[in-house]
Design an enzyme around this catalytic site. Structure first.
Site, PDB file in Angstrom:
ATOM      1  N   GLY A  24       0.826  -1.195   0.000  1.00  0.00           N
ATOM      2  CA  GLY A  24       0.000   0.000   0.000  1.00  0.00           C
ATOM      3  C   GLY A  24       0.854   1.235   0.000  1.00  0.00           C
ATOM      4  N   VAL A  29       3.827  -5.562   2.923  1.00  0.00           N
ATOM      5  CA  VAL A  29       3.479  -6.464   4.024  1.00  0.00           C
ATOM      6  C   VAL A  29       3.849  -7.883   3.606  1.00  0.00           C
ATOM      7  CG1 VAL A  29       1.684  -7.300   5.565  1.00  0.00           C
ATOM      8  CG2 VAL A  29       1.585  -4.954   4.701  1.00  0.00           C
ATOM      9  N   LYS A  44       4.967  -5.558   8.430  1.00  0.00           N
ATOM     10  CA  LYS A  44       4.852  -4.365   7.590  1.00  0.00           C
ATOM     11  C   LYS A  44       6.218  -3.702   7.517  1.00  0.00           C
ATOM     12  CE  LYS A  44       1.132  -1.839   7.420  1.00  0.00           C
ATOM     13  NZ  LYS A  44       0.792  -1.707   5.984  1.00  0.00           N
ATOM     14  N   ASP A 132      -6.360   7.893   8.353  1.00  0.00           N
ATOM     15  CA  ASP A 132      -6.584   7.316   7.029  1.00  0.00           C
ATOM     16  C   ASP A 132      -7.607   6.182   7.099  1.00  0.00           C
ATOM     17  OD1 ASP A 132      -6.202   7.257   4.285  1.00  0.00           O
ATOM     18  OD2 ASP A 132      -4.535   5.847   4.377  1.00  0.00           O
TER      19      ASP A 132
END
Length: 578
Positions: A24, A29, A44, A132
């Site tokens: 992302g 990840v 991550k 977010d």
């Protein structure tokens, strides 16, 4: 993002690395497994901040690891090495909301709203913003339990406070104040409103394909249309969360969840929560609200008005617009008795006690208010209160002066950040104030109409000061800080205060409250590590710990107080107990 797996493996020697799970905006990840615990994990991998700073990330990562809630992904470990930041968390293999949302029944969409609101209420109570909220950041475990991921990740990626001013978030979900780089819990609530709007109607309130400046202008100025095909009761709640002014949104995410549960009960019937396909772990009052249809939903408030009437929990702050430097994304926990109650009229305080008005925010001021009630005047005060009481908007009365408390003199304005704690010396002539800039100030308030600073600020703490307390004889001041320490100061000469001995260490998290016993020989401190410590301060130059830490609370201890005889200590905690 290209990652050298050998570097990652070297940084995590206790883990086996698996294949990629996704990528992302914030990093890659990987799947993994902790060999010793035989536990599957997700790893991550984040790139370093633009200034390459490493030291500032660890406190943020520790804060994220301390989050423990059924609807928040659990962080197990954090490693920073060689320009990489590795966050090890629980593996969620039930897919994302992005994959599940197609054809989602409206009951399930509302259940998603309740679960995300629960996660946000918990995080906001610990002074962590998400920044977010979107479908990609909502995952499910193997049992179908919803989990919100990536709390505070944007702050870690951006790096130090000097580089964290860049606008972070997904444009289609951005609150107006987020575009203007001002954040509060209401910012996350706006994003949740956008998410629900899209889940319920099939499209976000504003077309994400619009040019970015145009999309931002819509968020800033365009009132969204009522979501198509959504029951009126539920649409009203969603639109309330999308108010342009943060102060016009629900006072907390918990209050929003209560409204949504009531509205959904009116639209779908009592017991709708039990019929959804979303794994939920909700507070009892939210589940109860889901069985009580709302007959008068709160509509979006007109611009410029507050809507602080929902029965939100006292541990959930009232969101109002505040400066970014007053509320960093993963700001370290305040740890005091808070939030302060709203003023009888005028702007409500923020989570840190900062007023909503921008001009008042900038001043970071203290006001001393006169409210003197003597024993002989109690009957007069009661008589006034009985004849003048008009509910929650009734004024407070001073029997010494005018019908309402009056400001004395000018605001005290020398601090450079928000003021977290104040304390009068026993003689009433000196006031101490603790500040987010890491300093303490003493003020001569013997002339109430013309208070003035005494000497230079007291420095020595390496992080913000959260509590101050005078000894009963007024000669010693104790201070508690986010730097995990307590300090003693000799203030017998108010014009030349100085530190006493070395900092008191032992707490493993912020210290949010200190108080002296009435005899002045013992000091109690309360910490975010869930413990209370007692200190022998009879020799002010060589204070030392008394006994073992007091344990029993299951969350932060935010306040302590001695009885007048000094034989009993009370403690207040974020675990909802005393």
């Amino acid at each position: 993002m290209i990652v050298d797996r050998a570097r990652v493996a070297a940084a995590l020697p206790g883990y086996d690395l698996g294949g990629p799970l996704g990528q992302g905006a914030f990093g890659l990840v990987l799947a993994g497994r902790h060999r010793g615990l035989d536990r599957p994990v997700a790893i991550k991998i984040l790139v370093a901040g633009r200034d390459g700073t490493e030291a500032g990330f660890a406190p943020e990562a520790r804060l994220l690891a301390a989050l423990s809630h059924p609807h928040v992904v659990q962080v197990y470990d954090y490693v920073a090495t060689d320009g990489l930041h590795l966050i090890v968390m629980e593996l969620l293999d039930g897919g994302s909301l992005t994959r599940r949302r197609a054809g989602m029944p409206p009951e399930d969409a509302c259940a998603v709203g309740l679960a995300v609101a629960a996660a946000l209420a918990y995080a906001h109570g610990r002074h962590v913003l998400h920044r977010d909220i979107k479908a990609d950041n909502i995952l499910f475990d193997a049992t179908g339990l919803l989990k919100v991921v990536d709390f505070g990740i944007a702050k870690i990626v951006e790096g130090s406070d000097t580089t964290a001013s860049k606008i972070i978030g997904t444009p289609k979900c951005m609150a107006p104040e987020q575009i203007a780089e001002g954040l509060s819990p209401a910012t996350d609530l706006y994003a949740l409103g956008v998410l629900l709007y899209e889940l319920l109607s099939g499209a976000p309130p504003f077309d994400p394909q619009l040019p970015l400046p145009v999309l931002w202008q819509h968020h800033l100025h365009t009132i969204p249309a009522r979501p198509s095909g959504v029951p009126t009761l539920i649409a009203d709640v969603v639109l309330h969360a999308l108010a342009k002014n943060p102060a016009d949104r629900p006072p907390s995410t918990h209050a929003f969840a209560l409204d949504l549960a009531h509205a959904a009960a009116g639209a779908f019937g009592p017991g709708w929560i039990t019929r959804t396909g979303i794994g939920l772990r909700l507070d009892d009052d939210i589940r109860t609200a889901g069985d009580q249809p709302s007959t008068a939903p709160r509509a979006p408030a007109p611009p410029g008005t507050r809507t602080d009437t929902s029965p939100g929990r006292p541990d959930v702050p009232v969101p109002v617009p505040i400066d970014r430097d007053l509320y960093p994304t993963a700001i370290r926990d305040v740890g005091r008795s808070w939030p302060p109650p709203p003023a009888p009229d005028g702007p409500a305080p923020s989570e840190h006690g900062a007023p909503a008005s921008s001009s008042r925010r900038r001043s970071r001021r203290i006001r001393t208010t006169a409210l003197v009630v003597s024993a002989a005047a109690v009957a007069v005060l009661l008589a006034i209160a009985v004849t003048a009481f008009r509910g929650k908007d009734s004024p407070a009365f001073s029997v010494r002066a005018s019908p309402v408390p009056q400001p004395l003199g000018s605001p005290l304005t020398s601090h450079t950040s928000w003021v977290e704690s104040i304390a009068f010396a026993p003689d009433g002539h000196t006031l101490a104030s603790a500040n987010g800039d890491g300093t303490i100030r003493l003020w001569d308030v013997s002339d109430r109409s013309a208070p003035r600073t005494l000497g230079a600020p007291l420095t020595g703490h390496t992080d913000r000061v959260r509590s101050v307390a005078f000894s009963p004889d007024g000669r010693t001041l104790a201070s508690a800080s986010h730097d995990h320490t307590v300090r003693l100061w000799d203030v017998s000469d108010r014009s030349a205060p100085h530190p006493l001995g070395t900092p008191l260490t032992g707490h493993t998290d912020w210290v949010g409250s200190v108080t002296f016993a009435p005899d002045g020989r013992t000091l109690a401190s309360a910490s975010g590590d869930g413990t209370i410590r007692l200190w022998d301060v009879s020799n002010r130059s060589t204070p030392h710990l008394l006994g073992v830490p007091l344990t029993g609370h299951t969350s932060w201890v935010v306040s302590v107080a001695f009885t007048r005889d000094g034989r009993t200590l009370a403690s207040a905690s974020d675990d909802h107990t005393i």
